[in-house]
Design a protein around this motif. Structure first.
Motif, PDB file in Angstrom:
ATOM      1  N   ALA A   1      -9.759 113.141  62.699  1.00 49.47           N
ATOM      2  CA  ALA A   1      -9.230 114.166  63.605  1.00 49.47           C
ATOM      3  C   ALA A   1      -9.609 115.600  63.231  1.00 49.47           C
ATOM      4  N   PRO A   2      -9.402 116.064  61.998  1.00 55.27           N
ATOM      5  CA  PRO A   2      -9.740 117.471  61.707  1.00 55.27           C
ATOM      6  C   PRO A   2     -11.216 117.788  61.916  1.00 55.27           C
ATOM      7  N   THR A   3     -12.086 116.863  61.503  1.00 58.64           N
ATOM      8  CA  THR A   3     -13.524 117.091  61.659  1.00 58.64           C
ATOM      9  C   THR A   3     -13.921 117.084  63.128  1.00 58.64           C
ATOM     10  N   VAL A   4     -13.439 116.096  63.874  1.00 59.98           N
ATOM     11  CA  VAL A   4     -13.770 116.015  65.296  1.00 59.98           C
ATOM     12  C   VAL A   4     -13.235 117.232  66.044  1.00 59.98           C
ATOM     13  N   ALA A   5     -12.027 117.656  65.703  1.00 59.95           N
ATOM     14  CA  ALA A   5     -11.440 118.823  66.373  1.00 59.95           C
ATOM     15  C   ALA A   5     -12.234 120.087  66.076  1.00 59.95           C
TER      16      ALA A   5
ATOM     17  N   ALA B   1      -3.843 124.632  65.185  1.00 57.03           N
ATOM     18  CA  ALA B   1      -3.736 126.098  65.195  1.00 57.03           C
ATOM     19  C   ALA B   1      -4.725 126.727  64.217  1.00 57.03           C
ATOM     20  N   ASP B   2      -4.806 126.175  63.005  1.00 50.03           N
ATOM     21  CA  ASP B   2      -5.692 126.760  61.992  1.00 50.03           C
ATOM     22  C   ASP B   2      -7.159 126.700  62.388  1.00 50.03           C
ATOM     23  N   LEU B   3      -7.513 125.714  63.202  1.00 47.34           N
ATOM     24  CA  LEU B   3      -8.900 125.612  63.663  1.00 47.34           C
ATOM     25  C   LEU B   3      -9.232 126.650  64.729  1.00 47.34           C
TER      26      LEU B   3
ATOM     27  N   GLU C   1       2.205 118.714  61.162  1.00 49.92           N
ATOM     28  CA  GLU C   1       0.920 118.899  60.486  1.00 49.92           C
ATOM     29  C   GLU C   1      -0.237 118.918  61.482  1.00 49.92           C
ATOM     30  N   ALA C   2      -0.157 118.066  62.512  1.00 50.03           N
ATOM     31  CA  ALA C   2      -1.188 118.086  63.549  1.00 50.03           C
ATOM     32  C   ALA C   2      -1.226 119.444  64.244  1.00 50.03           C
ATOM     33  N   ILE C   3      -0.062 119.963  64.593  1.00 49.43           N
ATOM     34  CA  ILE C   3      -0.005 121.274  65.241  1.00 49.43           C
ATOM     35  C   ILE C   3      -0.582 122.340  64.321  1.00 49.43           C
ATOM     36  N   GLY C   4      -0.268 122.253  63.030  1.00 46.51           N
ATOM     37  CA  GLY C   4      -0.796 123.228  62.080  1.00 46.51           C
ATOM     38  C   GLY C   4      -2.309 123.199  61.980  1.00 46.51           C
TER      39      GLY C   4
END
Length: 284
Positions: free
Chosen positions: A261-265, A26-28, A20-23
């Motif tokens: 993580a998603p927001t920071v990334a 990648a999506d970002l 899920e982290a890799i996904g």
């Protein structure tokens, strides 16, 4: 259009399962991942390693992501001692075994490099002994990696036995400057303790770079910060990477930001792309 290839460290996605982290990465829109082998992310000591590595390799290939293998997990080898044992400890055999495993995983993933550091010198180990152990360990792992076609990126780390670029050069010279022994450069560390301005550090290091980590930081404080909250002026730093001909991953290193993580990334990638554009406009 971005010239640099940005990645994100999985140690900043500790709350996510690895696929899920890799996904998300990648999506970002990232170009790769800096994969820290850890209990929850491709544990190199758990059963079924070959199958799990193959699954990760398939996902990375399907998402067109590059990868570097990082080895800085905190308690993977010892539940009581962070980052221990290192190459400097009396019981360093488990560190050597781990690094050999990391190299093998990197080879199977088609990774661009394996990154590791010296560690902190234990109080009971004198500097001469520690240096001999470090050189011997690096020589062994570099030889193993060369046989598998894997590059080593040794990282100077503030507070560790080799903490700066001068220490890396000394170590490389002691090893006889093997072609497979390269440099992992954390941009934040340059601001933390190197005597020269960060862009000058990057320019000097460019011929040796095989892996770059990126984060903001303040002088004299080893704390990985989100971009724009430290003291680094990033446009000239990114321009220095481009001018130096670096083509590897530039991976965001924010290991204490997994809670968002998603927001920071997402925000990190937007910041880096804008900083790169600014650097190109100022110095076309």
């Amino acid at each position: 259009m971005s010239t640099l290839r940005y990645g994100y460290g999985t140690n900043g996605f500790a709350g996510h399962r690895l696929p899920e982290a890799i996904g998300v990465i990648a999506d970002l829109g990232y170009h790769g991942v800096a994969l820290t082998l850890d209990h929850h992310h491709l544990d190199p000591f758990a059963p079924g390693l070959a199958r799990r590595v193959a699954e990760v390799a398939d996902q990375l290939r399907d998402r067109h992501l590059g990868v570097v293998v990082e080895t800085g997990a905190r308690y993977l080898l010892d539940p009581w001692r962070k980052h221990a044992p290192t190459l400097l400890h009396d019981d360093r055999k488990s560190r050597l075994d781990f690094l050999r495993r990391a190299v093998a995983v990197a080879a199977d993933l088609g990774a661009e490099a394996v990154s590791f550091w010296a560690g902190v010198r234990p109080a009971e180990v004198d500097p001469v002994t520690a240096w001999r152990r470090l050189v011997d360990g690096c020589a062994e792992i570099t030889e193993v990696a060369a046989a598998l076609g894997v590059l080593i990126g040794f990282e100077p780390e503030p507070g560790m036995f080799v903490e700066d670029l001068a220490g890396w050069h000394r170590l490389r010279d002691e090893l006889g400057a093997p072609p497979g022994f390269g440099l992992t450069l954390d941009i934040g560390h340059c601001r933390c303790l190197e005597p020269e301005p960060v862009p000058d550090c990057v320019a000097a290091a460019a011929p040796h770079l095989v892996n770059v980590q990126i984060d903001d930081m303040r002088r004299g404080v080893h704390e990985h910060l989100e971009f724009g909250t430290g003291e680094i002026d990033f446009p000239p730093v990114l321009r220095a990477l481009i001018d130096g001909g670096y083509r590897g991953l530039v991976a965001v290193e924010l290991p204490r930001h997994s809670h968002a993580a998603p927001t920071v990334a997402r925000e990190s990638l937007a910041y880096l792309r804008a900083a790169e554009r600014e650097g190109q406009e100022v110095h076309p």
